[in-house]
Design a protein around this motif. Structure first.
Motif, mmCIF file in Angstrom:
data_model
loop_
_atom_site.group_PDB
_atom_site.id
_atom_site.type_symbol
_atom_site.label_atom_id
_atom_site.label_comp_id
_atom_site.label_asym_id
_atom_site.label_seq_id
_atom_site.Cartn_x
_atom_site.Cartn_y
_atom_site.Cartn_z
ATOM 1 N N CYS A 93 8.166 -34.686 1.098
ATOM 2 C CA CYS A 93 9.172 -35.798 1.820
ATOM 3 C C CYS A 93 8.546 -36.396 2.950
ATOM 4 C CB CYS A 93 10.339 -35.402 2.334
ATOM 5 S SG CYS A 93 11.636 -36.702 3.309
ATOM 6 N N THR B 124 8.969 -38.183 5.743
ATOM 7 C CA THR B 124 10.220 -37.663 7.119
ATOM 8 C C THR B 124 9.721 -38.493 8.268
ATOM 9 O OG1 THR B 124 8.826 -35.947 8.057
ATOM 10 C CG2 THR B 124 10.282 -35.146 6.504
ATOM 11 N N GLN C 60 11.221 -41.395 -3.376
ATOM 12 C CA GLN C 60 10.762 -40.499 -2.960
ATOM 13 C C GLN C 60 11.534 -38.780 -3.522
ATOM 14 O OE1 GLN C 60 10.059 -38.730 0.225
ATOM 15 N NE2 GLN C 60 11.763 -40.259 2.117
ATOM 16 N N HIS C 61 11.334 -37.952 -2.372
ATOM 17 C CA HIS C 61 11.250 -36.741 -2.416
ATOM 18 C C HIS C 61 12.101 -36.222 -1.073
ATOM 19 C CE1 HIS C 61 10.582 -31.990 -3.086
ATOM 20 N NE2 HIS C 61 11.248 -32.203 -2.201
ATOM 21 N N ALA C 62 13.349 -36.191 -1.452
ATOM 22 C CA ALA C 62 14.104 -36.199 -0.714
ATOM 23 C C ALA C 62 14.581 -34.612 -0.610
ATOM 24 C CB ALA C 62 15.942 -36.507 -0.808
ATOM 25 N N GLU C 63 13.346 -34.594 1.026
ATOM 26 C CA GLU C 63 13.790 -33.200 1.554
ATOM 27 C C GLU C 63 13.909 -33.181 2.931
ATOM 28 O OE1 GLU C 63 11.744 -28.967 1.504
ATOM 29 O OE2 GLU C 63 11.057 -30.056 -0.104
ATOM 30 N N GLU D 30 18.665 -32.876 1.662
ATOM 31 C CA GLU D 30 18.528 -33.950 0.463
ATOM 32 C C GLU D 30 19.099 -35.242 0.776
ATOM 33 O OE1 GLU D 30 19.912 -34.634 -4.063
ATOM 34 O OE2 GLU D 30 18.288 -32.826 -3.477
#
Length: 433
Positions: free
Chosen positions: A163, A165, A186-189, A218
């Motif tokens: 993510c 971040t 987006q890889h939401a993490e 997430e």
């Protein structure tokens, strides 16, 4: 050499063209030239015509588009390579595959993008569309040269698997990508909330003694990114949505006209954290399988268009990556060949309208990636998939064309099978041959 392919008496389904009828479809070279009742009768008489009489009740759909796959080349060709990955895609009815950048080396430069496209051109079959990294090395710091990536052939940018971040980096990424009209995926993490996590945080993780991954990890990122997308006016896309909260946030954002979109995987639509059972590593995925309330929210979100597309997140792994302790296992499962038959089960159950499923695998992902639209109409490129919705079969490792076999669906009986896939009028998959 001239090509002439004639489909006789097939049910053609294309929601974007409001088409659902039993017709003939005539293809010359790479284009659909005629369609309608019995329009193929004359063309079928030509000596060079390839006449296809589908099984009774068969469907002809626009070619499927996968927004999210990992083909592992360059760098991890023992798990999958572009040849085997595109072969699996053809068997699954996909004519276009968008490949994520977490290769070795990372696809963060023109050189890697061009090498992937060159290899795909050599292989033939479904088209490959590389997705470039947002940041160099996917480290979440310095932005890539997105203009170079776009010029080389990348259709989007993502640090999938990691993510972004930093709010500052994400803001700059959205602003930079918007110059080239590229979606930021987006890889939401929130990694601070998921460090050491192995599966969804809930009753099953407690029972198994595994550190849990909370939904809010997430939701927090999606909420922040939606505000950044509104502030910058950029195109923002949520990869592999997995929570009820994400669906709620997307629905609200779309109600206000934000340029946002999202995808969901077949496994997040079909499985809950209960599938992990007694440490089944085939069910270890990123993001993790959630709870029944999340599955229901995802299905409803896909049905009403809050979630735009289905994407496989095809993630091949070798035997040793999965046949190990749960904490050491790599996350992910394969999906290119299984996506359509698995989700046709939801259609049969009445949980998802057929037109919406077709839309989510054709027009919607094409629109997000800005690919030529998938249509069944005169003059359209002949990207098509023939499906027998009545054929029953059992998912077996020996039948899969992917190099890797990591899926919890082995042994499952499914109904519906891809019989033929055409890319620009070329038959790239034909039954078992």
């Amino acid at each position: 050499m001239e090509r002439l392919i004639v489909f006789r008496h097939v049910r053609a389904i294309d929601p974007s063209s409001s088409l659902d009828a039993i017709i003939d479809v005539v293809i010359e070279n790479d284009r659909i030239v005629r369609l309608g009742p019995n329009v193929g009768a004359e063309a079928a008489k030509a000596d060079w015509a390839q006449v296809i009489a589908p099984p009774p009740g068969a469907w002809l759909l626009p070619g499927l588009v996968d927004l999210h796959a990992h083909l592992r080349e360059p760098g991890q060709e023992s798990k999958e390579d572009i040849r085997s990955g595109l072969g699996a895609a053809a068997a699954g009815g996909f004519t276009d595959v968008c490949a994520m950048p977490n290769t070795v080396p990372v696809n963060d430069s023109r050189m890697v993008t061009e090498a992937m496209l060159s290899r795909a051109h050599e292989v033939g079959g479904p088209r490959l569309h590389p997705i470039g990294a947002i940041t160099m090395g996917q480290r979440g710091e310095a932005l890539t040269e997105m203009g170079d990536l776009r010029e080389a052939g990348a259709v989007a940018v993502s640090d999938d698997g990691r993510c972004v971040t930093s709010s500052s980096v994400m803001r700059r990424a959205l602003e930079y990508a918007s110059v080239f009209d590229m979606p930021v995926i987006q890889h939401a993490e929130d990694h601070a909330l998921t460090e050491g996590s192995q599966m969804h945080e809930g009753s099953v993780s407690t029972k198994l003694g595994l550190r849990g991954w909370p939904r809010v990890a997430e939701d927090i990122i999606v909420a922040r990114d939606l505000m950044l997308a509104e502030y910058t006016g950029a195109r923002y896309h949520v990869a592999h949505a997995s929570t009820e909260g994400t669906v709620r946030l997307l629905r609200e954002a779309k109600s206000r006209g934000l340029r946002v979109s999202a995808e969901v995987t077949p496994h997040h639509l079909l499985l809950t954290h209960e599938a992990v059972g007694l440490y089944d590593t085939a069910c270890k995925v990123n993001p993790p399988l959630r709870e029944e309330q999340d599955v229901q929210a995802l299905r409803e979100g896909l049905a009403d268009g809050t979630i735009d597309a289905v994407a496989t997140d095809h993630a091949p792994h070798g035997i040793l990556d999965k046949h190990c302790e749960f904490a050491e296992a790599k996350p992910g499962m394969i999906g290119l060949e299984l996506c359509l038959p698995l989700l046709l089960g939801l259609v049969e159950q009445g949980a998802l309208p057929l037109n919406r499923l077709v839309e989510s695998l054709t027009h919607a992902p094409s629109s997000i990636a800005r690919l030529p639209d998938k249509r069944i109409r005169e003059g359209a490129r002949a990207d098509l998939v023939l499906v027998d919705p009545e054929e029953r079969w059992t998912i077996e490792a020996s039948r899969l064309r992917s190099k890797s076999k990591n899926t919890p669906f082995l042994g499952r009986n499914v109904k519906g099978r891809v019989k033929m896939t055409l890319v620009a009028g070329n038959i790239v998959f034909n039954g078992g041959s």
